[in-house]
Design an enzyme around this catalytic site. Structure first.
Site, PDB file in Angstrom:
ATOM      1  CB  SER A 165       1.841 146.018  80.109  1.00  0.00           C
ATOM      2  OG  SER A 165       2.301 145.898  78.796  1.00  0.00           O
TER       3      SER A 165
ATOM      4  CG  ASP B  60       8.692 144.544  82.569  1.00  0.00           C
ATOM      5  OD1 ASP B  60       8.731 145.631  83.177  1.00  0.00           O
ATOM      6  OD2 ASP B  60       7.968 144.341  81.578  1.00  0.00           O
TER       7      ASP B  60
ATOM      8  CB  ILE C  59      31.008 133.327  80.515  1.00  0.00           C
ATOM      9  CG1 ILE C  59      29.497 133.249  80.740  1.00  0.00           C
ATOM     10  CG2 ILE C  59      31.738 133.520  81.822  1.00  0.00           C
ATOM     11  CD1 ILE C  59      29.086 132.067  81.572  1.00  0.00           C
TER      12      ILE C  59
ATOM     13  CG  HIS D 290       6.693 148.024  80.770  1.00  0.00           C
ATOM     14  ND1 HIS D 290       6.650 146.643  80.756  1.00  0.00           N
ATOM     15  CD2 HIS D 290       5.580 148.427  80.128  1.00  0.00           C
ATOM     16  CE1 HIS D 290       5.569 146.247  80.123  1.00  0.00           C
ATOM     17  NE2 HIS D 290       4.886 147.311  79.747  1.00  0.00           N
TER      18      HIS D 290
ATOM     19  CG  LEU E 134      31.487 134.595  89.182  1.00  0.00           C
ATOM     20  CD1 LEU E 134      31.988 134.166  90.556  1.00  0.00           C
ATOM     21  CD2 LEU E 134      31.358 133.383  88.262  1.00  0.00           C
TER      22      LEU E 134
ATOM     23  N   GLY F 219      -1.725 148.325  77.164  1.00  0.00           N
ATOM     24  CA  GLY F 219      -2.693 148.464  78.252  1.00  0.00           C
ATOM     25  C   GLY F 219      -2.923 147.155  78.978  1.00  0.00           C
TER      26      GLY F 219
END
Length: 380
Positions: free
Chosen positions: A231, A155, A287, A124, A283, A229
């Site tokens: 991140s 991410d 579920i 991001h 797959l 900042g």
């Protein structure tokens, strides 16, 4: 009479001599104490603090230069009440003159993971960026970075810069060995304040975290201060190893931040560098776990297993004949206890593997073989 007059004189002389002796002793004692204090003071001042490789200041000094500032420039739609007006869109189509664009800027953190310039950060931080620049300590100007690979689901993103000399880099540690309560160090650029160092502990492990509609499982929680900042920056243990990539905060609380464990990063890093994306097994089913009501409805012996709630069109599951309402009991001879466990079991498979499922359909048990495909949609 003469004797009586001389007595006071003798006493006076005795008092004077005694006073002088005591004063000399007192003065000598004071000087001795002052010299002693001076020696102790000098001894304390000259002591050197022993080198501690696991001290916070040492870790920051030795590894801080491998943390970088990431600046991005991106194009976004300008705020305009007519830009998405149905009338003008229908009238002008894609050439709507009211659809205006403007440049925006982003800021984040990254960490160098190799001496030749590979950099790890959050997806991001660089998502939809037109230009990515990296500021490294010791370089006068930011370096242009190339996007090597990215993954929205975890991410994560890998960048590459080119330099003429080797760069300092950080080593990915083993987050699986990290314990709750251990000290950790976060380094980043919160609000543009370069190389800010914060300290805390691992508050919890194995936390679920939902970002942009998809859930990260098993993230680390820390009370080390993390802000916008930070991140993409590293969460270091007391050996200077990266045990997490700081990725999110709880905006409504203080001291609650989250980091992607290094163990998960290691699993996908080679794919990101070599293929530009993460290759995941697929797959193609939605579920859900079995509760008491579903157990009674499907006439099952227990709540073990996972029920197929939906099958994606064109998926490996559809091609193998799996249907909505099938109950999965085993995968490759291993019992399925819950939906979450089944998802984790599928993640351990590789694209092209054959998965043998034991299912029950309308009260009848049967085996179904599915050839695992490659996931392209992070939702299914």
């Amino acid at each position: 009479m003469r004797w009586q007059r001389q007595v006071p004189i003798v006493l006076l002389l005795a008092i004077v001599f005694a006073g002088g002796y005591l004063l000399a002793q007192f003065t000598q004692g004071e000087v001795g104490a002052s010299q002693s204090d001076q020696v102790n003071h000098n001894t304390t001042t000259n002591l050197e603090v022993p080198y501690n490789p696991n001290s916070i200041s040492t870790i920051v000094k030795e590894h801080g230069d491998a943390v970088v500032r990431i600046s991005t420039t991106f194009t976004r739609e300008a705020s305009n009440p007519f830009s998405n007006d149905p009338f003008f869109n229908q009238l002008f189509g894609d050439n709507n003159p009211f659809q205006l664009e403007e440049k925006g800027n982003g800021l984040g953190t990254g960490l160098i993971i190799s001496k030749d310039g590979y950099i790890l950060t959050n997806n991001h931080v660089i998502e939809n960026a037109d230009v990515i620049e990296v500021t490294i300590n010791g370089y006068e100007e930011p370096l242009k970075a190339k996007l090597i690979g990215c993954d929205q689901e975890l991410d994560l993103a890998v960048l590459k810069v080119s330099t003429k000399k080797d760069l300092p880099f950080l080593t990915l540690g083993d987050s699986n060995q990290t314990q709750v309560g251990e000290w950790v160090i976060a380094i980043g650029n919160p609000y543009g304040l370069d190389h800010t160092v914060t300290v805390g502990v691992i508050s919890a492990k194995e936390r679920p975290l939902t970002i942009d509609g998809h859930t990260l499982k098993g993230v680390l929680q820390t009370d080390a201060s993390i802000n916008p900042g930070n991140s993409g920056g590293p969460l270091l243990n007391m050996h200077g190893e990266v045990i997490g990539i700081n990725t999110a905060i709880n905006a409504s609380a203080q001291g609650i931040g989250f980091a992607i464990p290094s163990s998960q990063v290691k699993e996908v890093l080679n794919d990101l560098i070599e293929k530009g994306k993460v290759v995941r097994p697929w797959l193609g089913v939605n579920i859900q776990s079995i509760n008491a009501d579903l157990q009674e409805y499907f006439k099952l012996d227990s709540t073990d297993g996972a029920i197929i709630a939906g099958v994606a069109t064109g998926s490996p599951a559809e091609k193998a004949g799996l249907q909505r309402g099938d109950v999965i009991l085993e995968l490759n001879n291993e019992k399925v206890k819950s939906a979450d466990q089944f998802v984790d079991m599928v993640k351990e498979l590789k694209v092209g593997d054959k998965a043998i499922l034991l299912i029950t359909r309308n009260g009848q048990s049967q085996y179904v073989t599915v050839k695992i495909g490659e996931k392209t949609d992070p939702v299914n």
